[in-house]
Scaffold this motif. Sequence first.
Motif, PDB file in Angstrom:
ATOM      1  N   GLN A 224      76.669  45.134 -34.261  1.00  0.00           N
ATOM      2  CA  GLN A 224      76.513  44.818 -35.757  1.00  0.00           C
ATOM      3  C   GLN A 224      76.014  43.442 -35.917  1.00  0.00           C
ATOM      4  N   ARG A 225      75.719  42.629 -34.749  1.00  0.00           N
ATOM      5  CA  ARG A 225      75.131  41.256 -35.077  1.00  0.00           C
ATOM      6  C   ARG A 225      74.047  41.249 -34.418  1.00  0.00           C
ATOM      7  N   PRO A 226      72.974  40.410 -34.550  1.00  0.00           N
ATOM      8  CA  PRO A 226      71.716  39.948 -33.857  1.00  0.00           C
ATOM      9  C   PRO A 226      72.025  39.933 -32.391  1.00  0.00           C
ATOM     10  N   LEU A 304      69.090  48.065 -22.999  1.00  0.00           N
ATOM     11  CA  LEU A 304      69.380  46.577 -23.757  1.00  0.00           C
ATOM     12  C   LEU A 304      68.143  46.247 -24.377  1.00  0.00           C
ATOM     13  N   GLN A 305      67.110  46.376 -23.984  1.00  0.00           N
ATOM     14  CA  GLN A 305      65.826  46.157 -24.588  1.00  0.00           C
ATOM     15  C   GLN A 305      65.885  47.139 -25.936  1.00  0.00           C
ATOM     16  N   GLN A 306      66.205  48.306 -26.049  1.00  0.00           N
ATOM     17  CA  GLN A 306      66.020  48.994 -27.100  1.00  0.00           C
ATOM     18  C   GLN A 306      67.235  48.693 -28.185  1.00  0.00           C
ATOM     19  N   GLY A 307      68.422  48.026 -27.573  1.00  0.00           N
ATOM     20  CA  GLY A 307      69.126  47.638 -28.619  1.00  0.00           C
ATOM     21  C   GLY A 307      69.437  46.387 -29.030  1.00  0.00           C
ATOM     22  N   SER A 308      68.155  45.618 -28.530  1.00  0.00           N
ATOM     23  CA  SER A 308      68.126  44.245 -29.058  1.00  0.00           C
ATOM     24  C   SER A 308      67.444  44.122 -30.259  1.00  0.00           C
ATOM     25  N   THR A 309      67.811  42.931 -30.994  1.00  0.00           N
ATOM     26  CA  THR A 309      67.139  42.745 -32.279  1.00  0.00           C
ATOM     27  C   THR A 309      65.729  42.063 -32.225  1.00  0.00           C
ATOM     28  N   LEU A 310      65.892  41.311 -30.823  1.00  0.00           N
ATOM     29  CA  LEU A 310      64.616  40.575 -30.653  1.00  0.00           C
ATOM     30  C   LEU A 310      64.699  40.366 -29.218  1.00  0.00           C
ATOM     31  N   VAL A 311      63.379  40.269 -28.401  1.00  0.00           N
ATOM     32  CA  VAL A 311      63.408  39.831 -27.034  1.00  0.00           C
ATOM     33  C   VAL A 311      62.677  38.591 -26.802  1.00  0.00           C
ATOM     34  N   ILE A 312      63.309  37.816 -25.867  1.00  0.00           N
ATOM     35  CA  ILE A 312      62.831  36.436 -25.498  1.00  0.00           C
ATOM     36  C   ILE A 312      62.143  36.742 -24.133  1.00  0.00           C
ATOM     37  N   GLN A 313      61.138  35.856 -23.770  1.00  0.00           N
ATOM     38  CA  GLN A 313      60.738  35.771 -22.505  1.00  0.00           C
ATOM     39  C   GLN A 313      60.077  34.356 -22.528  1.00  0.00           C
ATOM     40  N   LYS A 314      61.265  33.385 -22.124  1.00  0.00           N
ATOM     41  CA  LYS A 314      60.812  31.919 -22.017  1.00  0.00           C
ATOM     42  C   LYS A 314      60.510  31.438 -20.738  1.00  0.00           C
ATOM     43  N   SER A 315      59.561  32.142 -20.133  1.00  0.00           N
ATOM     44  CA  SER A 315      59.287  31.547 -18.792  1.00  0.00           C
ATOM     45  C   SER A 315      58.354  30.536 -18.687  1.00  0.00           C
TER      46      SER A 315
END
Length: 408
Positions: A224-226, A304-315
Motif C-alpha cells: 500500500q505504500r511506495p 519485486l520488480q513488478q511490485g515496485s513503484t519505482l526502480v533505482i539503479q545507482k551504480s
Amino acid sequence: MTTEAASQQIARLDDYSPIIGEAELAELRTLASPLRGRTVQMVNSTALGGGVAEILNRLVPILQELGLAIRWDIITGGNEFFAITKAFHNALHGGLYPLPPESFDTFLATTQQNLSRLNMDCEFTLIHDPQPIALIQARNNHSGHWIWRCHIDLSRPNPTVWQFLEPWVGKYDGAIFSSPEFTKRLPIPQYLFFPSIDPLSEKNRELEPEVVRQVLGRYGIDAQRPILTQISRFDRLKDPVGVIRAYRIVKRYFDCQLVLAGGKADDDPEGATVLAEVMEAAKNDPDVHILDLPPWSPTEINALQQGSTLVIQKSLREGFGLTVAEALWKKKPVVASAVGGIPLQVIHKHTGLLAHSVEGTAYQVRFLLSNPVLAAKLGQQGHEHVREHFLITSNAKRYLTLLLHLLK
Ligand code: UDP
C-alpha cells in the motif's frame, strides 16, 4: 514443479511471435540456416548470478533451437583465482589494482588447469569477459574463429591490469563491446552488441497480481505504500549504501519503503562483506528490506520488480545494467546513474531519469513520486525502447550475423 511442467514453461522460438512479429522470426531462421550444425562454444565464469549468465541461459537454447551445435562451458577456479578476477573487474572499471604481480601468474596457472579440462575444438569460440580470456592459447591447435565478448566498461581501465590483458585481447579475431564508449584502440575488429533480456523468461514474463502480492507479503513489504527497489549483487560498484542514503532523503517527504535485493555470484567473492556494510548502513530501519536472495530466484526478482513503484539503479560503474532493461520491460519508472551502458537504456526524460549523485537520485525519485502520470509514461516508453533494442532475439540475430560474417 515437475520437470515436465518446468520444461513446458521454457519458451520456444514461435512463442516470441506476438512480441517481435513473424517477420523477425523468419529473419532469424533465414540467417541461421547456413549455420546449421556449425559448432559454437560460449565460455564464461559462472552459470548463475550476474548479467552474463542471465544472457547465456537463454541465448544458448535459442541458438540451439535455430540449429547451431552450441555448447556453454564454465571455467573453474579457486577462491584465490576469483579474488584476482574480481580485482581485475574493479580495476578495469577504473579502480586500483591492490594485488602483487604474482597474481598474474596465479591467473595464468588457473587458465592452464581449465585448458587441460575443457575441450576447445569448436569452429566458433566466444569467450566472455576477462576471467577466461587466456584460453585463447588453445587456438594454436586448430583454426577456428575466436571472439572476445567484453561486458565491462573499458573506457578508463587501470593501466596495470589492462597492460596484462591487452596482448591476450589482440590474439582474438574480434572483440564485442556493449557501447561505443567502451572500445579501445585494438589491432582487431570491434563489434557493438547490446546485451539483452528474455521477455518470456521466468524473470521477465508478466506475473499474476496474486503472485506479486504473495512475494511482497513473504518479505514483509507493504504493497500500500511506495516501494523503491534496487536489484543487484551486493557489490560496491552498485552503490547499495548510496541507495540507502538517497532513500533517507526521499523518506523525509514520502512514507516509502526501500528494497535492496541481491544475491551472490559464484565468481564474486566480495558479496558477504558488502552485504554486511549494507546491513550496517540500514541501521535496522523496518522500511528498508535487505533481501539476500538465493542465486536462482527469478520469480522473486520478477515480482519485486513488478511490485515496485519505482526502480533505482545507482551504480558507480556499470557494464550495461541488465536490471535496468528488466525494469523498463515491466514498464517501471527508472531512476539510474548516468554510467556505463545505462544511458543507452535510460534516455533522460524519455525512458526514465538519469542522476549523478545521491542527492540527484533522491531528487529524481521525489520528482517521479510526485508525478505518477509522467512516471507511467516513462515506463511505457521504456518498455518500447527495450522491445526495439534489448530483447534476446535481437541479440541472437547479432550473433548469427557475426558468425556468418566470420564464415566468409
Ligand atoms: N540478479 C539475480 N539475482 C540477484 C541480483 C541480480 O538474478 O540477486 C540478476 C538480475 O536480475 C540481472 C543480472 O543478475 O538479470 C544482473 O545483471 P546486471 O547487468 O544488472 O549486473 P551484473 O551483476 O552483471 O554486474
